[in-house]
Design an enzyme around this catalytic site. Sequence first.
Site, PDB file in Angstrom:
ATOM      1  N   THR A 195      -0.971   0.297   1.752  1.00 13.84           N
ATOM      2  CA  THR A 195      -0.343   1.138   0.845  1.00 13.84           C
ATOM      3  C   THR A 195       0.113   0.001  -0.549  1.00 13.84           C
ATOM      4  OG1 THR A 195       1.544  -1.194   1.323  1.00 13.84           O
ATOM      5  CG2 THR A 195       1.405   1.034   3.365  1.00 13.84           C
TER       6      THR A 195
ATOM      7  N   HIS B 210      13.621  12.912   5.597  1.00 14.78           N
ATOM      8  CA  HIS B 210      13.906  12.122   4.469  1.00 14.78           C
ATOM      9  C   HIS B 210      15.260  10.986   4.054  1.00 14.78           C
ATOM     10  CE1 HIS B 210      13.601   9.982   0.594  1.00 14.78           C
ATOM     11  NE2 HIS B 210      12.446   9.691   0.610  1.00 14.78           N
TER      12      HIS B 210
ATOM     13  N   ARG C 244       5.119  10.508  -2.998  1.00 16.29           N
ATOM     14  CA  ARG C 244       6.273  10.149  -4.720  1.00 16.29           C
ATOM     15  C   ARG C 244       6.495   8.723  -4.572  1.00 16.29           C
ATOM     16  NH1 ARG C 244      12.521  11.390  -4.537  1.00 16.29           N
ATOM     17  NH2 ARG C 244      11.910   9.411  -3.417  1.00 16.29           N
ATOM     18  N   GLY C 245       7.014   7.732  -3.932  1.00  9.08           N
ATOM     19  CA  GLY C 245       7.584   6.883  -3.870  1.00  9.08           C
ATOM     20  C   GLY C 245       8.859   6.269  -3.952  1.00  9.08           C
TER      21      GLY C 245
ATOM     22  N   TYR D  28       8.905  12.968   7.625  1.00 14.22           N
ATOM     23  CA  TYR D  28       9.756  12.783   8.257  1.00 14.22           C
ATOM     24  C   TYR D  28      11.056  13.164   9.128  1.00 14.22           C
ATOM     25  CZ  TYR D  28       8.445  10.242   3.579  1.00 14.22           C
ATOM     26  OH  TYR D  28       8.507  10.007   2.953  1.00 14.22           O
TER      27      TYR D  28
ATOM     28  N   GLU E 281      -1.886   0.761   9.530  1.00 16.67           N
ATOM     29  CA  GLU E 281      -1.912   0.632   8.098  1.00 16.67           C
ATOM     30  C   GLU E 281      -2.088  -0.868   7.431  1.00 16.67           C
ATOM     31  OE1 GLU E 281       1.537   3.791   6.533  1.00 16.67           O
ATOM     32  OE2 GLU E 281       1.879   2.548   5.550  1.00 16.67           O
TER      33      GLU E 281
HETATM   34  C1  LIG Z   1       4.148   7.382   6.494  1.00 16.95           C
HETATM   35  C2  LIG Z   1       4.507   6.714   5.258  1.00 16.95           C
HETATM   36  C3  LIG Z   1       3.693   6.018   4.149  1.00 16.95           C
HETATM   37  C4  LIG Z   1       4.451   5.230   3.054  1.00 16.95           C
HETATM   38  N1  LIG Z   1       3.899   4.693   2.177  1.00 16.95           N
HETATM   39  C5  LIG Z   1       4.100   4.628   1.612  1.00 16.95           C
HETATM   40  C6  LIG Z   1       3.585   3.532   0.270  1.00 16.95           C
HETATM   41  O1  LIG Z   1       2.296   2.984  -0.034  1.00 16.95           O
HETATM   42  N2  LIG Z   1       4.067   2.590  -1.382  1.00 16.95           N
HETATM   43  C7  LIG Z   1       5.936   2.972  -0.980  1.00 16.95           C
HETATM   44  O2  LIG Z   1       6.248   2.823  -2.451  1.00 16.95           O
HETATM   45  N3  LIG Z   1       5.876   4.447  -0.477  1.00 16.95           N
HETATM   46  C8  LIG Z   1       5.446   5.051   1.188  1.00 16.95           C
HETATM   47  N4  LIG Z   1       6.557   5.461   1.913  1.00 16.95           N
HETATM   48  C9  LIG Z   1       7.530   5.997   1.290  1.00 16.95           C
HETATM   49  C10 LIG Z   1       7.539   7.151   0.387  1.00 16.95           C
HETATM   50  O3  LIG Z   1       7.045   6.658  -0.542  1.00 16.95           O
HETATM   51  C11 LIG Z   1       9.670   7.241   0.399  1.00 16.95           C
HETATM   52  O4  LIG Z   1       9.695   7.955   1.171  1.00 16.95           O
HETATM   53  C12 LIG Z   1       9.628   8.223  -0.827  1.00 16.95           C
HETATM   54  O5  LIG Z   1      10.921   8.182  -1.025  1.00 16.95           O
HETATM   55  C13 LIG Z   1       8.810   9.241  -0.723  1.00 16.95           C
HETATM   56  O6  LIG Z   1       8.402   9.930  -0.613  1.00 16.95           O
HETATM   57  P1  LIG Z   1       7.030  11.354  -0.233  1.00 16.95           P
HETATM   58  O7  LIG Z   1       5.952  11.704  -0.216  1.00 16.95           O
HETATM   59  O8  LIG Z   1       7.664  11.455   0.723  1.00 16.95           O
HETATM   60  O9  LIG Z   1       7.819  12.392  -1.308  1.00 16.95           O
HETATM   61  P2  LIG Z   1       8.079  13.665  -1.297  1.00 16.95           P
HETATM   62  O10 LIG Z   1       8.015  14.337  -0.223  1.00 16.95           O
HETATM   63  O11 LIG Z   1       8.212  14.057  -2.843  1.00 16.95           O
HETATM   64  O12 LIG Z   1      10.261  13.734  -0.743  1.00 16.95           O
HETATM   65  C14 LIG Z   1      10.904  13.389  -1.314  1.00 16.95           C
HETATM   66  C15 LIG Z   1      12.349  13.396  -1.428  1.00 16.95           C
HETATM   67  O13 LIG Z   1      12.470  14.448  -2.334  1.00 16.95           O
HETATM   68  C16 LIG Z   1      13.281  16.281  -1.479  1.00 16.95           C
HETATM   69  N5  LIG Z   1      12.020  17.477  -2.111  1.00 16.95           N
HETATM   70  C17 LIG Z   1      10.536  17.472  -1.995  1.00 16.95           C
HETATM   71  N6  LIG Z   1      10.456  18.294  -3.287  1.00 16.95           N
HETATM   72  C18 LIG Z   1      11.382  18.968  -3.497  1.00 16.95           C
HETATM   73  C19 LIG Z   1      11.517  20.125  -4.311  1.00 16.95           C
HETATM   74  N7  LIG Z   1      11.169  20.724  -5.114  1.00 16.95           N
HETATM   75  N8  LIG Z   1      13.239  19.757  -5.377  1.00 16.95           N
HETATM   76  C20 LIG Z   1      14.457  19.192  -4.667  1.00 16.95           C
HETATM   77  N9  LIG Z   1      13.842  17.510  -3.324  1.00 16.95           N
HETATM   78  C21 LIG Z   1      12.744  17.785  -2.770  1.00 16.95           C
HETATM   79  C22 LIG Z   1      12.858  15.351  -0.605  1.00 16.95           C
HETATM   80  O14 LIG Z   1      12.738  16.411   0.889  1.00 16.95           O
HETATM   81  C23 LIG Z   1      12.774  13.821   0.475  1.00 16.95           C
HETATM   82  O15 LIG Z   1      14.273  13.948   0.524  1.00 16.95           O
HETATM   83  C24 LIG Z   1       5.805   5.925   3.028  1.00 16.95           C
HETATM   84  C25 LIG Z   1       5.866   6.353   4.343  1.00 16.95           C
HETATM   85  C26 LIG Z   1       5.448   7.290   4.837  1.00 16.95           C
HETATM   86  C27 LIG Z   1       6.048   7.874   6.101  1.00 16.95           C
END
Ligand SMILES: Cc1cc2nc3c(=O)[nH]c(=O)nc-3n(C[C@H](O)[C@H](O)[C@H](O)COP(=O)(O)OP(=O)(O)OC[C@H]3O[C@@H](n4cnc5c(N)ncnc54)[C@H](O)[C@@H]3O)c2cc1C
Length: 302
Positions: free
Chosen positions: A57, A161, A116-117, A157, A26
């Site tokens: 990213t 998270h 989501r970010g 995570y 990455e």
């Molecule tokens: C391998 C990896 C690569 C990454 N790359 C980037 C990147 O390129 N750019 C960047 O900005 N960030 C990146 N991130 C960080 C990530 O964007 C953040 O951790 C962000 O806060 C969560 O994104 P997610 O897609 O995991 O969100 P989600 O899966 O939507 O989860 C976010 C939070 O919401 C909660 N949640 C989900 N669905 C629901 C629901 N229906 N109701 C209530 N709560 C809910 C989850 O439990 C979690 O606490 C990366 C993380 C990882 C592990």
Amino acid sequence: MGVVSTMTTSREQHAGQVGRPALSFEFFPPRQPEGERLFWNTLEALIPYQPDFVSITCGAGGSRQAGSGELVRQVHERTGLYTVAHLTCVGASRATLTDMLRFYQECGIPAVLALRGDPPRGEPPGALERGAFRYAEPFVAFIRESFPDFRLGVAAYPEGHPETSDLVRDQCHFQRKVEAGADFAVTQFFFENEVYFRFVASCRKQGVQVPIYPGIMPVTDYKQIKRLSELCGSALPGWLTARYEEIRDDPERMLQTGVELAVEQCRDLLRRGAPGLHFFTLNQSGAVPRILRELGSEFYSA
Ligand SMILES: Cc1cc2nc3c(=O)[nH]c(=O)nc-3n(C[C@H](O)[C@H](O)[C@H](O)COP(=O)(O)OP(=O)(O)OC[C@H]3O[C@@H](n4cnc5c(N)ncnc54)[C@H](O)[C@@H]3O)c2cc1C
């Protein structure tokens, strides 16, 4: 710069070339010209290990997505590597995300890590509500339906998270995100392998079948990792902290220790059945090629 094409791209295969666990790297889009040189040099140093994919990213809320989009295109075009574009939906409209996905489709990018970010720091509250998608799960469903040819990855995570203290609920959200159409997942970094294996076992019990690649963060700059760990919710175990406290002002020893610990961690992960390794390179070429060399031909060779 000067990376030449060394591999062909396959849409179907990005994980686990025959006979070895998957391997991926990455990167983040550099901001300065010096960072750009480092980025391409690091990529070039890692190409001989024939990664199954490289991922780039992106910033949040569309802020720097144009920048990472161009970089994703260049990496794909210049190296021929299987390139995965990270894409965050936070604060972004459906039209902006559709444009970005169309751009990747036109460039022949085979896969997207759908996230989501986080709302950009300093922005007024409400970014999550302003975007078309509140969480990654509906974003994944949207891409799956509108752009069915992309392979889709999501974030996982193992330690939960950072926004939630309810691990069961968090895992349930992860599961729903996978069910919405993900093909693979990449984890946040962690330092205790038990955490990863417990998470994977629990996911499997719930019927999650996709490969969950462990994210590996070599600790070569203790201060930086401390900061990142706080941000990402990855625990720094006491044994690791103790080991680095003594050498925190000695970059060469930190690099050496980071390599040794990562080799130990990776070897254990692979021997116990992890489907591959995903390295957070931080665009640095110091540690990862050394780790791969020391892991040796049991797993990967250049
Ligand atoms: C391998 C990896 C690569 C990454 N790359 C980037 C990147 O390129 N750019 C960047 O900005 N960030 C990146 N991130 C960080 C990530 O964007 C953040 O951790 C962000 O806060 C969560 O994104 P997610 O897609 O995991 O969100 P989600 O899966 O939507 O989860 C976010 C939070 O919401 C909660 N949640 C989900 N669905 C629901 C629901 N229906 N109701 C209530 N709560 C809910 C989850 O439990 C979690 O606490 C990366 C993380 C990882 C592990």
